[in-house]
Motif scaffolding. Structure first.
Motif, PDB file in Angstrom:
ATOM      1  N   GLU A   1       0.835  -1.209   0.000  1.00 24.79           N
ATOM      2  CA  GLU A   1       0.000   0.000   0.000  1.00 24.79           C
ATOM      3  C   GLU A   1       0.867   1.256   0.000  1.00 24.79           C
ATOM      4  O   GLU A   1       0.592   2.224  -0.724  1.00 24.79           O
ATOM      5  CB  GLU A   1      -0.916   0.007   1.228  1.00 24.79           C
ATOM      6  CG  GLU A   1      -2.038  -1.003   1.199  1.00 24.79           C
ATOM      7  CD  GLU A   1      -2.906  -0.951   2.443  1.00 24.79           C
ATOM      8  OE1 GLU A   1      -3.890  -1.697   2.501  1.00 24.79           O
ATOM      9  OE2 GLU A   1      -2.595  -0.150   3.360  1.00 24.79           O
TER      10      GLU A   1
ATOM     11  N   THR B   1      -7.709  -4.357   0.841  1.00 27.60           N
ATOM     12  CA  THR B   1      -6.594  -3.495   0.446  1.00 27.60           C
ATOM     13  C   THR B   1      -6.573  -3.323  -1.064  1.00 27.60           C
ATOM     14  O   THR B   1      -6.933  -4.249  -1.800  1.00 27.60           O
ATOM     15  CB  THR B   1      -5.254  -4.096   0.919  1.00 27.60           C
ATOM     16  OG1 THR B   1      -4.171  -3.272   0.445  1.00 27.60           O
ATOM     17  CG2 THR B   1      -5.057  -5.510   0.407  1.00 27.60           C
TER      18      THR B   1
ATOM     19  N   ALA C   1      -3.737  -3.000  -2.485  1.00 31.54           N
ATOM     20  CA  ALA C   1      -2.404  -3.494  -2.831  1.00 31.54           C
ATOM     21  C   ALA C   1      -2.507  -4.801  -3.597  1.00 31.54           C
ATOM     22  O   ALA C   1      -3.303  -5.677  -3.255  1.00 31.54           O
ATOM     23  CB  ALA C   1      -1.580  -3.694  -1.562  1.00 31.54           C
TER      24      ALA C   1
ATOM     25  N   HIS D   1     -10.409   0.684   2.951  1.00 27.53           N
ATOM     26  CA  HIS D   1     -10.278   0.665   1.492  1.00 27.53           C
ATOM     27  C   HIS D   1     -11.643   0.429   0.857  1.00 27.53           C
ATOM     28  O   HIS D   1     -12.407  -0.436   1.275  1.00 27.53           O
ATOM     29  CB  HIS D   1      -9.333  -0.455   1.066  1.00 27.53           C
ATOM     30  CG  HIS D   1      -9.560  -0.947  -0.326  1.00 27.53           C
ATOM     31  ND1 HIS D   1      -9.368  -0.152  -1.442  1.00 27.53           N
ATOM     32  CD2 HIS D   1      -9.975  -2.163  -0.792  1.00 27.53           C
ATOM     33  CE1 HIS D   1      -9.655  -0.848  -2.535  1.00 27.53           C
ATOM     34  NE2 HIS D   1     -10.018  -2.063  -2.156  1.00 27.53           N
TER      35      HIS D   1
END
Length: 484
Positions: A51, A103, A105, A411
């Motif tokens: 992230e 997330t 990511a 998120h």
């Protein structure tokens, strides 16, 4: 005068340089080694680190040098020898690579530390940091206005001045010792281990199989093989004499005729220790200088990167005069409990590795009995100012990321490829629902379907305040930045 002197040019030191540059602060990084390390000490890049790299615009570059394990990795396996294993009968462990919904990511696999450092080094220099290899900190003194450091390099000694010093000089860091900061924790655990980086083509043994970590149990060569590139480059952690490393590796693989090239050997010992303070005056400890974390869980490097991320924006705000110096005291207050959590959780996993690797749902109950929280909770589910046992869940990190003060902001995809985290843009930002139009005049980013109410988010992505009225915002910011 330099704004920040960073001692140590490993992953955490280079990360600090990148994060500071992202906030407009140029730094000088000094590293005693003659050049970047080619021998990776770690390979696991966690979701929170990704992230942060996404925030820096570096996620794609890191994924480009990572080993692709999407959908094909067994994670952690245990075999007598590689050649004697039937990988087709093995099920993936808990630590496989997939895209979690908590997330933005995206990580396609493991990333050896030397490859990650290559990305960070390039980014640090491109963004204005000076990185000086073959340069050692000899001594330093601090006063009310800054730090005076004596450096030694190929050209002799020189003296530099900096407003602040960040110590990323490792587990036996000289800066921490010079400050007289003590250590807590059990310290060294077990015998010395040799980390052997070697090259050998193992495709004839493992085929298309991918694993992150493989424990080898044969009495001839017990140890742990770690994937570096998944084909020809590996690390073997062993207690064996390095002089016999080739024969030991052949025994672990189960191929006595294997061609093996030993690249380098790094002796190391498992440690669990944490500094009694993470700062003293104008000097701050990050990474292994602040906390040594046993490797099971891959918490050490990732916790160090998060240390640097927490510290960087605070230093930038103080250096620009946008915050009072008291803001810097929050670094120790926030990061020391997180470092302690990482160390404690790694120690619990050492006692019973199944609590980390086993994907069976029944393991949740065993983890709870042992006091173990799930790995994503350790890496990004913690809350500043709150004990981990008070979190909503020790298993499901998504339940912990609920917009509470001190937690990483939730998120939520707000457009194609755009997360609510992206809207923060490394500055104080209010996120609110599209219906909260009163907040628009305060510069809030309004999000359709945002269920958390107005949240003031810090530059590092953590929730600082849950809003009630925009009129309160100036006073809240003043208190947070210690400008009142």
């Amino acid at each position: 005068m330099h704004e920040v002197l960073i001692v140590g040019g490993g992953t955490v030191g280079l990360s600090a340089a990148v994060f500071l540059a992202h906030h407009g602060v140029r730094s000088l990084v000094v590293e005693r080694e003659p050049g970047p390390q080619v021998h990776p000490r770690a390979t696991g890049v966690g979701s929170r680190t990704m992230e942060i790299l996404r925030e820096m615009g570096l996620a794609d570059a890191v994924n480009a040098v990572a080993v692709d394990m999407k959908g094909i990795s067994l994670g952690k396996v245990t075999v007598e020898t590689l050649a004697g294993a039937d990988f087709t009968t093995m099920s993936p462990s808990a630590q496989v690579y997939r895209d979690p919904d908590f997330t933005p990511a995206r990580m396609r696999g493991t990333c050896p530390q030397n490859r990650l450092d290559g990305v960070l080094l390039g980014a640090a220099r491109e963004r204005g940091a000076t990185v000086s290899y073959g340069t050692e900190l000899v001594s330093f003194e601090q006063d009310d206005d800054g730090v005076t450091a004596v450096l030694a390099g190929a050209g002799g000694t020189r003296t530099v001045r900096a407003r602040y010093l960040v110590a990323a000089d490792g587990v036996r860091g000289a800066v921490r010792d010079a400050l007289g900061i003590g250590l807590s924790g059990p310290g060294v655990l077990g015998p010395g281990i040799n980390n052997v980086l070697f090259r050998a083509d193992l495709r004839h043994v493992i085929g298309e199989t991918r694993f992150a970590v493989c424990s080898v149990t044969t009495p001839e060569a017990p140890g742990t093989i770690v994937t570096i590139d998944g084909e020809k480059e590996w690390v073997f952690h062993t207690n064996a004499d390095p002089a016999h490393a080739r024969d030991v590796i052949r025994a672990a693989v189960g191929d006595p005729g294997l061609e093996v090239e030993i690249v380098s050997v790094l002796p190391w010992r498992v440690r669990a220790q944490i500094a009694d303070r993470f700062s003293a005056g104008r000097v701050f400890l990050v990474g292994d200088a602040a906390h040594a974390v046993p490797p099971l869980g891959a918490f050490g490097m990732n916790t160090g990167v998060a240390d640097a991320h927490n510290l960087a924006w605070k230093l930038a705000y103080v250096l620009r005069g946008e915050a009072g110096p008291a803001l810097l005291s929050t670094y120790d207050e926030e990061r020391r409990p997180v470092g302690a959590l990482a160390m404690e959780q790694a120690l619990l996993r050492l006692a019973d590795p199944r609590l980390h690797w086993d994907n069976d749902p029944a393991m949740a109950a065993e983890r709870a009995r042992a006091g173990v929280v799930n790995a994503p909770v350790v890496q990004l589910g913690y809350r500043y100012g709150q004990a981990v046992q008070d979190l909503p869940s020790a298993e499901d990190v998504a339940l912990d990321l609920d917009g509470s003060v001190g937690s990483r902001v939730p998120h939520m995809w707000v457009a194609d490829g755009v997360s609510s985290l992206d809207l923060v843009e490394s500055r104080f930002t209010v996120l609110a629902g599209a219906e909260d139009t009163a907040w628009a005049s305060a510069g809030a980013r309004l999000i359709d379907g945002w269920p958390y109410g107005p949240l003031l988010v810090r530059p590092d992505g953590f929730v600082a305040w849950r809003g009630t009225t925009p009129d309160d915002l100036p006073g809240v910011l003043s208190r947070l930045l210690h400008t009142a």
